[in-house]
Write a protein that holds these residues in place. Structure first.
Motif, PDB file in Angstrom:
ATOM      1  N   PRO A 180       0.812  -1.228   0.000  1.00  0.00           N
ATOM      2  CA  PRO A 180       0.000   0.000   0.000  1.00  0.00           C
ATOM      3  C   PRO A 180       0.842   1.273   0.000  1.00  0.00           C
ATOM      4  N   MET A 183       2.489   1.743  -3.496  1.00  0.00           N
ATOM      5  CA  MET A 183       1.602   1.649  -4.661  1.00  0.00           C
ATOM      6  C   MET A 183       1.761   2.815  -5.639  1.00  0.00           C
ATOM      7  N   SER A 184       1.983   4.034  -5.139  1.00  0.00           N
ATOM      8  CA  SER A 184       2.126   5.178  -6.053  1.00  0.00           C
ATOM      9  C   SER A 184       3.387   5.039  -6.902  1.00  0.00           C
ATOM     10  N   GLU A 210      -2.061   8.053  -9.580  1.00  0.00           N
ATOM     11  CA  GLU A 210      -0.810   8.067  -8.802  1.00  0.00           C
ATOM     12  C   GLU A 210      -0.833   9.205  -7.785  1.00  0.00           C
ATOM     13  N   LYS A 257      -3.484  10.673  -6.502  1.00  0.00           N
ATOM     14  CA  LYS A 257      -4.477  10.358  -5.487  1.00  0.00           C
ATOM     15  C   LYS A 257      -3.909   9.443  -4.406  1.00  0.00           C
ATOM     16  N   LEU A 258      -3.137   8.443  -4.855  1.00  0.00           N
ATOM     17  CA  LEU A 258      -2.564   7.489  -3.905  1.00  0.00           C
ATOM     18  C   LEU A 258      -1.512   8.160  -3.020  1.00  0.00           C
ATOM     19  N   ASN A 299      -3.204   9.975  -0.260  1.00  0.00           N
ATOM     20  CA  ASN A 299      -3.748   9.075   0.758  1.00  0.00           C
ATOM     21  C   ASN A 299      -2.654   8.429   1.584  1.00  0.00           C
TER      22      ASN A 299
END
Length: 209
Positions: free
Chosen positions: A133, A136-137, A203, A205-206, A209
């Motif tokens: 997680p 992930m980006s 990308e 957005k991640l 977060n």
């Protein structure tokens, strides 16, 4: 206005755009299924890092037209048509996905890993619940690069009868017709730009977060 190349060749452009998207979509999907596990593997088995990244690097240095040609005599995955084109595009897409998966996971703060271990997490739980997680980006950035590269290289697949927007480019070169060349080049560039922006947005957005 009827002579404007995007209108003049509209039905053919649509057909070859769909072929192009199919080729690239399948190839990137396969590359993700192979590349991400390999990227994870080399974070756990460091002795495999150089061989795996070395092979992926070598594959990307092979000229694209040469790779398509080399695949023609290969049984099952070779020949003429969409299958060898997908194989070639998959091979070209592996390096950025493997490298970014490795970089993303190894860049996770060691203190976060230690906190996870302190909570009793197994290596598998740490990987899937913490490392992936957080990485992930970065992994998506690799998929983004692979997708844009794949869209460009897919135009050469027309040379082995795989269709796609490269059909226009090769036809235009053969008859020295700039409109035909643009009919393949402009939609290809547009698809690459849209894919880059879409994956870049995800990308971003991640990262937030």
């Amino acid at each position: 206005m009827k002579d404007f190349f995007l209108i003049k060749y509209a039905p053919e452009i649509l057909q070859h755009t769909l072929e192009h998207l199919l080729m690239v979509g399948i190839a990137i999907g396969i590359a993700v299924l192979i590349g991400i596990p390999l990227g994870i593997l080399i974070t756990r088995k460091t002795q495999l890092r150089q061989p795996i990244l070395g092979i992926a690097n070598i594959l990307q240095t092979i000229p694209s037209l040469a790779l398509f040609g080399l695949l023609i005599p290969v049984p099952i995955i070779g020949g003429i048509g969409i299958v060898p084109a997908i194989v070639a595009l998959t091979l070209y897409s592996l390096l950025p996905i493997i490298r970014n998966t490795y970089t993303g996971i190894t860049s996770v703060d060691p203190a976060i890993r230690e906190a996870g271990r302190g909570m009793g997490m197994t290596d598998q739980q740490l990987l899937f619940q913490v490392e992936i997680p957080l990485a992930m980006s970065v992994i998506l950035a690799g998929v983004r690069v692979a997708t844009v590269i794949g869209i460009g290289i897919a135009t050469i697949a027309a040379a082995i009868g795989a269709g796609g927007l490269g059909v226009f480019i090769f036809r235009g070169i053969a008859v020295v017709n700039n409109q035909l060349i643009l009919a393949g080049a402009v939609p290809s560039a547009a698809i690459a730009l849209i894919a880059d922006l879409a994956i870049g947005w995800l990308e971003g957005k991640l990262k937030k977060n």
